[in-house]
Scaffold this active site. Structure first.
Site, PDB file in Angstrom:
ATOM      1  N   ASP A   2       0.825  -1.082  -0.075  1.00 25.55           N
ATOM      2  CA  ASP A   2      -0.089  -0.248  -0.051  1.00 25.55           C
ATOM      3  C   ASP A   2       1.099   1.363  -0.058  1.00 25.55           C
ATOM      4  O   ASP A   2       2.105   1.200   0.468  1.00 25.55           O
ATOM      5  CB  ASP A   2      -0.841  -0.027   1.208  1.00 25.55           C
ATOM      6  CG  ASP A   2      -1.737   1.158   1.225  1.00 25.55           C
ATOM      7  OD1 ASP A   2      -2.489   1.273   0.160  1.00 25.55           O
ATOM      8  OD2 ASP A   2      -1.808   1.757   2.244  1.00 25.55           O
ATOM      9  N   SER A   3       0.270   2.538  -0.368  1.00 19.55           N
ATOM     10  CA  SER A   3       1.012   3.697  -0.509  1.00 19.55           C
ATOM     11  C   SER A   3       1.391   3.819   0.990  1.00 19.55           C
ATOM     12  O   SER A   3       2.504   4.936   1.135  1.00 19.55           O
ATOM     13  CB  SER A   3       0.178   4.638  -0.948  1.00 19.55           C
ATOM     14  OG  SER A   3      -1.225   4.980  -0.242  1.00 19.55           O
TER      15      SER A   3
ATOM     16  N   CYS B  25      -3.888  -0.943  -2.123  1.00 15.49           N
ATOM     17  CA  CYS B  25      -3.998   0.350  -2.478  1.00 15.49           C
ATOM     18  C   CYS B  25      -4.943   0.581  -3.814  1.00 15.49           C
ATOM     19  O   CYS B  25      -4.472   0.165  -4.859  1.00 15.49           O
ATOM     20  CB  CYS B  25      -2.653   1.317  -2.805  1.00 15.49           C
ATOM     21  SG  CYS B  25      -2.574   2.762  -3.079  1.00 15.49           S
TER      22      CYS B  25
ATOM     23  N   HIS C 176      -8.540   4.036   3.215  1.00 18.50           N
ATOM     24  CA  HIS C 176      -8.869   4.641   4.366  1.00 18.50           C
ATOM     25  C   HIS C 176     -10.463   4.738   4.640  1.00 18.50           C
ATOM     26  O   HIS C 176     -10.652   5.104   5.927  1.00 18.50           O
ATOM     27  CB  HIS C 176      -8.577   5.957   4.281  1.00 18.50           C
ATOM     28  CG  HIS C 176      -7.122   6.228   4.415  1.00 18.50           C
ATOM     29  ND1 HIS C 176      -6.151   5.567   3.417  1.00 18.50           N
ATOM     30  CD2 HIS C 176      -6.197   6.955   5.105  1.00 18.50           C
ATOM     31  CE1 HIS C 176      -4.873   5.774   3.873  1.00 18.50           C
ATOM     32  NE2 HIS C 176      -4.944   6.563   4.867  1.00 18.50           N
TER      33      HIS C 176
END
Ligand code: DGL
Length: 268
Positions: free
Chosen positions: A6-7, A69, A188
């Site tokens: 993921d970022s 992501c 998120h």
């Protein structure tokens, strides 16, 4: 080992579900925190960063990498699968999050009116619209970029009045379109699940990608025992970040909903 990329920290919401559904496997998580967020970056950068991260996970012994992501899945996955893998690692696999989520939307949408929220790069890629179109033209897709949500969540403002105000503004156009299903196309957004449900009302089904992707990975491994065989099953959990180890550890526990053991530094 299964690699999860993921970022930053958001992909830990997906790893959390993997650990619940497939606890027996070894996992290596890599968060590119030093270069996050990806959501406002160009295609070329997102591809380049993702290629480096996936390459690193392969080097560490991952046979299968899940790009948790949504932004990297939307902007880099196809190129990784079509160019990078055949030329460099033809025997390894990289999977993303968009296709499983889209299949779920098609399955559960009652009237075929699907909303998608995500970062600017994800929404502008139109990947969800394109993937949903492949499943039949009976679906109407309405997309909304929500660039302010990731910073608000990372600053611990989820659930606070300022966050809800912005969330309402973003969701309003989708409510007006009378969507019946909403895809949370960002790592998120599960943090806002309660508020999103309240704002959208009980008739809108919300797709939390973390749960869907974990179930799909379980299916995938059942259908591909030859890949499952190559993955270690010693319940190892290894974490890498490109930024501060302490920050990753303390914030990461919130995203993972549990203890994060040792964290190591990765230079990409
Ligand atoms: N992980 C990203 C996503 O799911 C959100 C954070 C970022 O912009 O890097 O799209």
């Amino acid at each position: 080992m299964i690699g999860v990329f993921d970022s930053g920290l958001g992909g830990l919401t997906i790893l959390k579900e993997f650990l619940r559904v497939l606890p027996e496997y070894d996992y290596l998580y890599l968060g590119d925190n030093a270069r996050a967020p990806y959501g406002n970056k160009s295609d070329e950068l997102i591809y380049e960063y993702s290629r480096q991260a996936v390459g690193r996970l392969f080097k560490q012994g991952c046979e299968l990498v899940i790009i948790a992501c949504h932004t990297a899945s939307a902007r880099a996955l196809r190129r990784l699968q079509q160019e990078y893998l055949p030329a460099n690692h033809p025997e390894k696999k990289v999977l993303g999050v968009a296709v499983p989520v889209v299949e779920q939307a098609k399955k559960i949408s009652r009237y075929g009116r699907v909303g998608v929220i995500g970062t600017r790069a994800t929404i502008e890629s139109k990947i969800y619209e394109k993937e949903l179109a492949k499943l039949g033209n009976s679906l109407e897709v309405y997309e909304q970029a929500c660039p302010l949500l990731v910073p608000l969540i990372e600053e611990g403002r989820a659930g606070k009045p300022e966050c809800n105000l912005i969330l309402k503004k973003y969701l309003r156009p989708l409510k007006v379109k009378k969507i019946d299903t909403l895809i949370l196309a960002c790592t998120h957004y599960p943090f806002l699940l309660k508020d999103i449900k309240r704002i959208m009302g009980k008739n809108v089904k919300i797709i939390n990608p973390a749960t869907v992707v974990a179930e799909k990975l379980k299916d995938y491994l059942a259908r591909h025992p030859e890949i499952g065989k190559k993955l270690g099953k010693n319940k190892q959990r290894v974490f890498y970040t490109t930024d501060s180890l302490e920050k990753f550890k303390s914030l990461g526990q919130k995203f993972l909903g549990g203890e994060i053991g040792e964290v190591e530094k990765a230079i990409l």
